[in-house]
Structures are given as C-alpha cells and as structure tokens.
Design an enzyme around this catalytic site. Structure first.
Site, short mmCIF file in Angstrom:
data_model
loop_
_atom_site.label_atom_id
_atom_site.label_comp_id
_atom_site.label_asym_id
_atom_site.label_seq_id
_atom_site.Cartn_x
_atom_site.Cartn_y
_atom_site.Cartn_z
N GLU A 101 0.83 -1.21 0.00
CA GLU A 101 0.00 0.00 0.00
C GLU A 101 0.86 1.25 0.00
O GLU A 101 1.99 1.23 0.48
CB GLU A 101 -0.89 0.02 1.26
N ASP A 102 0.29 2.32 -0.50
CA ASP A 102 0.99 3.60 -0.43
C ASP A 102 0.87 4.20 0.96
O ASP A 102 1.83 4.66 1.55
CB ASP A 102 0.46 4.56 -1.50
N ASP A 105 -4.37 5.16 6.23
CA ASP A 105 -4.96 6.38 6.76
C ASP A 105 -6.00 6.00 7.82
O ASP A 105 -5.63 5.66 8.94
CB ASP A 105 -5.55 7.15 5.57
N ARG A 167 1.24 12.29 -9.34
CA ARG A 167 1.83 10.97 -9.09
C ARG A 167 3.29 10.89 -9.53
O ARG A 167 4.06 10.10 -9.03
CB ARG A 167 1.05 9.88 -9.84
P1 IMP Z 1 -7.91 4.50 4.29
O1 IMP Z 1 -8.96 3.55 3.86
O2 IMP Z 1 -8.50 5.72 4.96
O3 IMP Z 1 -6.81 3.89 5.13
O4 IMP Z 1 -7.31 5.13 2.99
C1 IMP Z 1 -6.18 4.71 2.40
C2 IMP Z 1 -6.15 5.28 1.00
O5 IMP Z 1 -6.52 6.67 0.97
C3 IMP Z 1 -4.75 5.25 0.48
O6 IMP Z 1 -4.47 4.04 -0.16
C4 IMP Z 1 -4.71 6.44 -0.45
O7 IMP Z 1 -5.12 6.06 -1.73
C5 IMP Z 1 -5.69 7.42 0.11
N1 IMP Z 1 -5.02 8.47 0.89
C6 IMP Z 1 -5.07 8.67 2.23
N2 IMP Z 1 -4.32 9.72 2.61
C7 IMP Z 1 -3.77 10.20 1.48
C8 IMP Z 1 -2.85 11.29 1.23
O8 IMP Z 1 -2.37 12.03 2.10
N3 IMP Z 1 -2.50 11.46 -0.08
C9 IMP Z 1 -2.98 10.68 -1.09
N4 IMP Z 1 -3.82 9.65 -0.89
C10 IMP Z 1 -4.22 9.42 0.39
MG MG Z 2 -4.54 3.71 -2.24
#
Ligand code: IMP
Ligand code: MG
Length: 181
Positions: A101-102, A105, A167
């Site tokens: 994963e990148d 969050d 990106r």
């Molecule tokens: P989660 O489901 O809230 O954990 O979201 C994770 C996904 O939200 C990541 O895989 C990203 O694609 C996107 N995301 C969350 N924070 C950021 C950020 O600061 N920049 C870009 N994408 C983000």
């Molecule tokens: Mg993502």
C-alpha cells in the site's frame, strides 16, 4: 504542468530519504520471506511506484498481482466506501501474500482488503505500507512493515495523487491548497 509549484511546494520526504528507507524495508522483508516465494499484491494506483522500487530489493523469487481499489471520491476525505475496480488475476490460496500500500490512513481500505482476501485462504497475509498516518486511524488495523509514520497532512508524489495529479513527483510533498470537499 501548471499549478505544481503553488500547490505542492513543501517536501515532506525527499527522494533520497525514500530510496534509503525502501532499501531498509527490502532487507527487513527479505529476511522474513527468505526461502519462500511471496506474492506481492499492489493496491492501484497509489502503490505502484513504491512497489516497483521495493520489488527490486529482492534477490529471490516473488510473484506480483494488482488490485484496483477506489476509496476516495474527488477530494481529500475518505468516503469510507471501498470499491474494487480491478480484481486479482491469480489465486492467492496457500500463498504468502504481502499487500503493498501507499498509505494507511483511516484503515478502512486495509480492513476491507484483509476481510476480502482472507476468504481466499492465503497461507499468510501481511501488509507493507510506505506511509502511515497513525493518528487518523478509525479501524483497528496495523501494518507489518511501515516506511514512515507521517502527521495528518495530505501528501502527493511518488505515486500518490490528488484528483489523479502529482503521481509523477519523485519526492513526497505536502499539498498546500486543499479545496474544501
Ligand atoms: P484509508 O482507507 O482511509 O486507510 O485510505 C487509504 C487510502 O486513501 C490510500 O491508499 C490512499 O489512496 C488514500 N489516501 C489517504 N491519505 C492520502 C494522502 O495524504 N494522499 C494521497 N492519498 C491518500
Ligand atoms: Mg490507495
């Protein structure tokens, strides 16, 4: 491209720092998976740049696949809704799956992936994330390997986007002007 200079100026993590940390992660992961053939599942689209660098740290067999996921609409806030846009190509049954994963969050995306993938009976299921916004977590999940823990700021570059932009930036930058969504 117009606007990059004004919107994404502040470098949070410079390319050299990312490169060094990815190398360390590679060593750590290689140590854990030596003697096996891990199956790396990259989460599109944010993770592909990281995955491309990570995979080149391994001096043993790995296989790869990708999952297309969308959890964000057109803004910076998670809708909490996760949708599959590209399914896996091959079976993960019995495989040592490492999700790439990148950024972690709220944790909702990873929770969704964990639930969805464990149904298919992998031998093991772990997560490596380049970035971790631990302070934002609403679901109780954690990554097995973390590149950097970062504060609650919106970052772009090194594969991560805002509305599909930025990106290509080699450094990770903080997006300064966030339109309200
Ligand atoms: P989660 O489901 O809230 O954990 O979201 C994770 C996904 O939200 C990541 O895989 C990203 O694609 C996107 N995301 C969350 N924070 C950021 C950020 O600061 N920049 C870009 N994408 C983000
Ligand atoms: Mg993502």
């Amino acid at each position: 491209m117009d606007g990059i200079a004004e919107e994404a100026v502040e470098i949070l993590l410079a390319r050299e720092k990312i490169e060094a940390r990815v190398r360390e992660l590679g060593v750590e992961i290689a140590r854990d998976y030596r003697g096996r053939t891990p199956h790396l599942v990259g989460v599109l689209k944010g993770a592909w740049v990281f995955m491309a660098d990570l995979i080149r740290q391994f001096d043993f067999d790995v296989t790869v696949d990708f999952l297309g996921i969308t959890s964000y609409g057109a803004g910076v806030h998670s809708s909490g809704e996760v949708k599959i846009t590209k399914d896996l190509d091959v079976s993960i049954e019995g495989r040592d799956v490492l999700i790439v994963e990148d950024i972690l969050d709220t944790g909702r995306t990873f929770k969704f992936l964990q639930d969805m993938l464990s149904v298919h009976k992998p031998r093991s299921l772990r997560l490596v994330t380049l970035l971790d916004k631990a302070s934002r977590r609403v679901v109780d999940v954690h990554a097995d390997y973390v590149g950097f823990e970062i504060p609650d700021v919106f970052v772009v570059g090194y594969g991560l986007d805002f509305n599909q932009r930025y990106r290509q930036l080699p450094d990770l930058r903080v997006l300064r002007s966030q339109p309200s969504v």
